[in-house]
Design an enzyme around this catalytic site. Structure first.
Site, PDB file in Angstrom:
ATOM      1  N   LYS A  13       7.414  -9.600  -4.591  1.00  0.00           N
ATOM      2  CA  LYS A  13       6.259 -10.255  -4.149  1.00  0.00           C
ATOM      3  C   LYS A  13       5.779 -11.340  -4.766  1.00  0.00           C
ATOM      4  O   LYS A  13       5.514 -12.296  -4.026  1.00  0.00           O
ATOM      5  CB  LYS A  13       5.071  -9.031  -4.386  1.00  0.00           C
ATOM      6  CG  LYS A  13       5.525  -7.547  -3.710  1.00  0.00           C
ATOM      7  CD  LYS A  13       4.200  -6.659  -3.858  1.00  0.00           C
ATOM      8  CE  LYS A  13       4.225  -6.379  -5.309  1.00  0.00           C
ATOM      9  NZ  LYS A  13       5.361  -5.735  -5.852  1.00  0.00           N
ATOM     10  N   ARG A  88      -3.125  -0.686  -3.464  1.00  0.00           N
ATOM     11  CA  ARG A  88      -1.839   0.080  -4.037  1.00  0.00           C
ATOM     12  C   ARG A  88      -2.097   1.525  -3.785  1.00  0.00           C
ATOM     13  O   ARG A  88      -1.124   2.271  -4.162  1.00  0.00           O
ATOM     14  CB  ARG A  88      -1.820  -0.113  -5.179  1.00  0.00           C
ATOM     15  CG  ARG A  88      -0.467  -1.034  -5.609  1.00  0.00           C
ATOM     16  CD  ARG A  88      -0.602  -1.598  -7.106  1.00  0.00           C
ATOM     17  NE  ARG A  88       0.629  -1.717  -7.906  1.00  0.00           N
ATOM     18  CZ  ARG A  88       0.868  -2.920  -8.312  1.00  0.00           C
ATOM     19  NH1 ARG A  88       0.325  -4.310  -8.075  1.00  0.00           N
ATOM     20  NH2 ARG A  88       2.116  -3.239  -9.064  1.00  0.00           N
ATOM     21  N   ARG A 127      13.913  -9.682 -15.355  1.00  0.00           N
ATOM     22  CA  ARG A 127      12.837 -10.551 -15.058  1.00  0.00           C
ATOM     23  C   ARG A 127      12.330 -11.413 -16.333  1.00  0.00           C
ATOM     24  O   ARG A 127      11.979 -10.920 -17.460  1.00  0.00           O
ATOM     25  CB  ARG A 127      11.646  -9.852 -14.413  1.00  0.00           C
ATOM     26  CG  ARG A 127      10.430 -10.980 -14.488  1.00  0.00           C
ATOM     27  CD  ARG A 127       9.362 -10.339 -13.023  1.00  0.00           C
ATOM     28  NE  ARG A 127       8.786  -9.163 -13.733  1.00  0.00           N
ATOM     29  CZ  ARG A 127       8.024  -8.415 -12.743  1.00  0.00           C
ATOM     30  NH1 ARG A 127       7.695  -8.906 -11.466  1.00  0.00           N
ATOM     31  NH2 ARG A 127       7.668  -7.255 -13.228  1.00  0.00           N
ATOM     32  N   ARG A 160       7.922  -9.474 -19.734  1.00  0.00           N
ATOM     33  CA  ARG A 160       6.710  -8.542 -19.686  1.00  0.00           C
ATOM     34  C   ARG A 160       6.653  -7.284 -20.315  1.00  0.00           C
ATOM     35  O   ARG A 160       8.012  -6.799 -20.399  1.00  0.00           O
ATOM     36  CB  ARG A 160       6.334  -8.407 -18.130  1.00  0.00           C
ATOM     37  CG  ARG A 160       5.343  -9.378 -17.616  1.00  0.00           C
ATOM     38  CD  ARG A 160       5.405  -9.249 -15.950  1.00  0.00           C
ATOM     39  NE  ARG A 160       4.826  -7.611 -15.721  1.00  0.00           N
ATOM     40  CZ  ARG A 160       4.430  -7.631 -14.426  1.00  0.00           C
ATOM     41  NH1 ARG A 160       4.728  -8.468 -13.650  1.00  0.00           N
ATOM     42  NH2 ARG A 160       4.189  -6.269 -13.987  1.00  0.00           N
ATOM     43  N   ARG A 171       6.807   3.295 -13.375  1.00  0.00           N
ATOM     44  CA  ARG A 171       6.178   2.551 -12.382  1.00  0.00           C
ATOM     45  C   ARG A 171       6.744   2.689 -10.829  1.00  0.00           C
ATOM     46  O   ARG A 171       6.050   2.797  -9.958  1.00  0.00           O
ATOM     47  CB  ARG A 171       6.305   0.851 -12.653  1.00  0.00           C
ATOM     48  CG  ARG A 171       5.401   0.609 -13.893  1.00  0.00           C
ATOM     49  CD  ARG A 171       5.792  -0.843 -14.631  1.00  0.00           C
ATOM     50  NE  ARG A 171       5.648  -1.644 -13.675  1.00  0.00           N
ATOM     51  CZ  ARG A 171       6.327  -2.971 -13.813  1.00  0.00           C
ATOM     52  NH1 ARG A 171       7.144  -3.132 -14.933  1.00  0.00           N
ATOM     53  NH2 ARG A 171       6.083  -3.894 -13.030  1.00  0.00           N
TER      54      ARG A 171
HETATM   55  P1  ADP Z   1       7.431  -8.244  -7.903  1.00  0.00           P
HETATM   56  O1  ADP Z   1       6.180  -9.476  -7.789  1.00  0.00           O
HETATM   57  O2  ADP Z   1       7.359  -7.701  -6.577  1.00  0.00           O
HETATM   58  O3  ADP Z   1       6.976  -7.357  -9.121  1.00  0.00           O
HETATM   59  P2  ADP Z   1       8.922 -10.485  -8.717  1.00  0.00           P
HETATM   60  O4  ADP Z   1       8.730 -11.502  -7.413  1.00  0.00           O
HETATM   61  O5  ADP Z   1       8.448 -10.706  -9.717  1.00  0.00           O
HETATM   62  O6  ADP Z   1       8.817  -9.158  -8.106  1.00  0.00           O
HETATM   63  O7  ADP Z   1      10.701 -10.387  -8.784  1.00  0.00           O
HETATM   64  C1  ADP Z   1      11.266  -9.401  -9.501  1.00  0.00           C
HETATM   65  C2  ADP Z   1      12.518  -9.964 -10.208  1.00  0.00           C
HETATM   66  O8  ADP Z   1      13.545 -10.260  -9.104  1.00  0.00           O
HETATM   67  C3  ADP Z   1      12.332 -11.480 -10.868  1.00  0.00           C
HETATM   68  O9  ADP Z   1      12.982 -11.538 -11.883  1.00  0.00           O
HETATM   69  C4  ADP Z   1      12.738 -12.435  -9.653  1.00  0.00           C
HETATM   70  O10 ADP Z   1      13.226 -13.741 -10.069  1.00  0.00           O
HETATM   71  C5  ADP Z   1      13.854 -11.498  -9.065  1.00  0.00           C
HETATM   72  N1  ADP Z   1      13.976 -11.475  -7.517  1.00  0.00           N
HETATM   73  C6  ADP Z   1      13.006 -11.722  -6.688  1.00  0.00           C
HETATM   74  N2  ADP Z   1      13.631 -11.680  -5.341  1.00  0.00           N
HETATM   75  C7  ADP Z   1      15.085 -11.580  -5.504  1.00  0.00           C
HETATM   76  C8  ADP Z   1      15.852 -11.613  -4.549  1.00  0.00           C
HETATM   77  N3  ADP Z   1      15.728 -11.706  -3.033  1.00  0.00           N
HETATM   78  N4  ADP Z   1      17.139 -11.410  -4.933  1.00  0.00           N
HETATM   79  C9  ADP Z   1      17.460 -11.244  -6.301  1.00  0.00           C
HETATM   80  N5  ADP Z   1      16.525 -11.182  -7.311  1.00  0.00           N
HETATM   81  C10 ADP Z   1      15.019 -11.365  -6.976  1.00  0.00           C
HETATM   82  P1  AMP Z   2       2.356  -6.054 -11.104  1.00  0.00           P
HETATM   83  O1  AMP Z   2       2.076  -7.324 -11.929  1.00  0.00           O
HETATM   84  O2  AMP Z   2       1.719  -5.908  -9.653  1.00  0.00           O
HETATM   85  O3  AMP Z   2       3.678  -5.477 -11.302  1.00  0.00           O
HETATM   86  O4  AMP Z   2       1.018  -5.069 -11.903  1.00  0.00           O
HETATM   87  C1  AMP Z   2       1.349  -4.739 -13.308  1.00  0.00           C
HETATM   88  C2  AMP Z   2       0.295  -3.680 -13.585  1.00  0.00           C
HETATM   89  O5  AMP Z   2      -1.225  -3.848 -13.173  1.00  0.00           O
HETATM   90  C3  AMP Z   2       0.502  -2.376 -12.821  1.00  0.00           C
HETATM   91  O6  AMP Z   2       1.612  -1.467 -13.266  1.00  0.00           O
HETATM   92  C4  AMP Z   2      -0.841  -1.468 -12.893  1.00  0.00           C
HETATM   93  O7  AMP Z   2      -0.922  -0.928 -14.118  1.00  0.00           O
HETATM   94  C5  AMP Z   2      -1.898  -3.044 -12.833  1.00  0.00           C
HETATM   95  N1  AMP Z   2      -2.071  -3.020 -11.510  1.00  0.00           N
HETATM   96  C6  AMP Z   2      -1.855  -4.381 -10.636  1.00  0.00           C
HETATM   97  N2  AMP Z   2      -2.624  -4.168  -9.394  1.00  0.00           N
HETATM   98  C7  AMP Z   2      -2.880  -2.967  -9.191  1.00  0.00           C
HETATM   99  C8  AMP Z   2      -3.632  -2.296  -8.160  1.00  0.00           C
HETATM  100  N3  AMP Z   2      -3.887  -2.700  -7.141  1.00  0.00           N
HETATM  101  N4  AMP Z   2      -4.281  -1.026  -8.567  1.00  0.00           N
HETATM  102  C9  AMP Z   2      -4.217  -0.577  -9.679  1.00  0.00           C
HETATM  103  N5  AMP Z   2      -3.431  -0.868 -10.830  1.00  0.00           N
HETATM  104  C10 AMP Z   2      -2.934  -2.146 -10.526  1.00  0.00           C
END
Ligand code: ADP
Ligand code: AMP
Length: 218
Positions: A13, A88, A127, A160, A171
């Site tokens: 995302k 969410r 990541r 993270r 999660r």
């Molecule tokens: P989210 O915001 O949904 O938690 P991220 O955008 O942070 O996900 O992506 C999670 C991890 O996967 C990051 O390390 C990113 O670089 C990697 N990633 C994102 N999209 C892809 C893809 N299409 N193929 C492989 N790795 C990806």
């Molecule tokens: P994310 O960066 O989207 O992976 O979110 C990290 C953490 O923030 C999640 O595991 C939740 O603990 C909290 N969080 C983020 N967005 C929400 C949401 N819309 N509702 C509840 N918790 C959230």
């Protein structure tokens, strides 16, 4: 244009949000980023949220709904925004609808980035994020040019604290129980578009971009 970007943790995302907001000139609003900033600054919100985030749980609906109510009312949202990681839960989605009605705004699209659980664990544990500008990398799938250094701003990369195997598993479970029902919720509203997020970053973006272009022209 107001767009919701949903999908399990690690689906890409944040990675797609960076591209979408650039291409469509939208504001990027990530609830995860808002909460992490509050945790870093040790604000009352951050202190409360940290306890939930550390164990991979969602922070309470009421807390996050109030944050988004305030955020969406700010004038910079009028030009369009991409909501990343919100809603969410169905309760959050219903609250969003009410907030948007009050603000005379409307949701244009909900995009779900879909990826299998095995792949998500690899993505999250590998990541790395830039401490200065927040750009996201992956050790294997999307590495920086120089190890541990951001390509854009030369900032240091960090992992993270909730990207450990155990917290990631929690999660993903939370996602299955609390967030998956949202898919049906938005399918019923004819706003839903699913994209196969297991493909390379640029291919996923191409699909999303084509879909949003269509919605924009409607
Ligand atoms: P989210 O915001 O949904 O938690 P991220 O955008 O942070 O996900 O992506 C999670 C991890 O996967 C990051 O390390 C990113 O670089 C990697 N990633 C994102 N999209 C892809 C893809 N299409 N193929 C492989 N790795 C990806
Ligand atoms: P994310 O960066 O989207 O992976 O979110 C990290 C953490 O923030 C999640 O595991 C939740 O603990 C909290 N969080 C983020 N967005 C929400 C949401 N819309 N509702 C509840 N918790 C959230």
């Amino acid at each position: 244009m107001l767009v919701v970007l949903m999908g399990p943790p690690g689906a890409g995302k944040g990675t797609q949000a960076e591209k979408i907001t650039k291409e469509f000139a939208l504001l990027h609003i990530s609830t995860g980023d808002i909460l992490r900033a509050a945790v870093k600054e040790k604000t009352p919100l951050g202190i409360k949220a940290k306890e939930y985030m550390d164990r991979g749980a969602l922070v309470p609906d009421e807390l996050i709904i109030n944050i988004m109510k305030d955020r969406l009312a700010k004038p910079d949202c009028a030009g369009g925004a991409l909501l990343d990681g919100f809603p969410r839960t169905v309760e959050q989605a219903e609250a969003l609808e009410n907030v948007l009605t009050d603000l005379n705004m409307e949701l244009d699209a909900v995009i779900n980035v879909d990826v299998s659980a095995d792949e998500l664990i690899d993505r999250l544990t590998g990541r790395r994020v830039c401490r200065s500008c927040g750009t996201t990398y992956h050790l294997k799938f999307n590495p920086p040019r120089v190890r541990s250094i951001c390509d854009h701003c030369s900032g240091g990369l960090y992992q993270r604290s909730d990207d450990t195997v155990d917290t990631v598993k929690e999660r993903l479970e939370v996602y299955g129980k609390q967030t998956l029902p949202l898919i049906e919720y938005y399918q019923r509203k004819n706003l839903y578009f699913a994209v196969d997020g297991s493909r390379p970053i640029d291919e996923v973006f191409e699909d999303i971009s084509a879909y949003l272009q269509e919605r924009k022209e409607e």
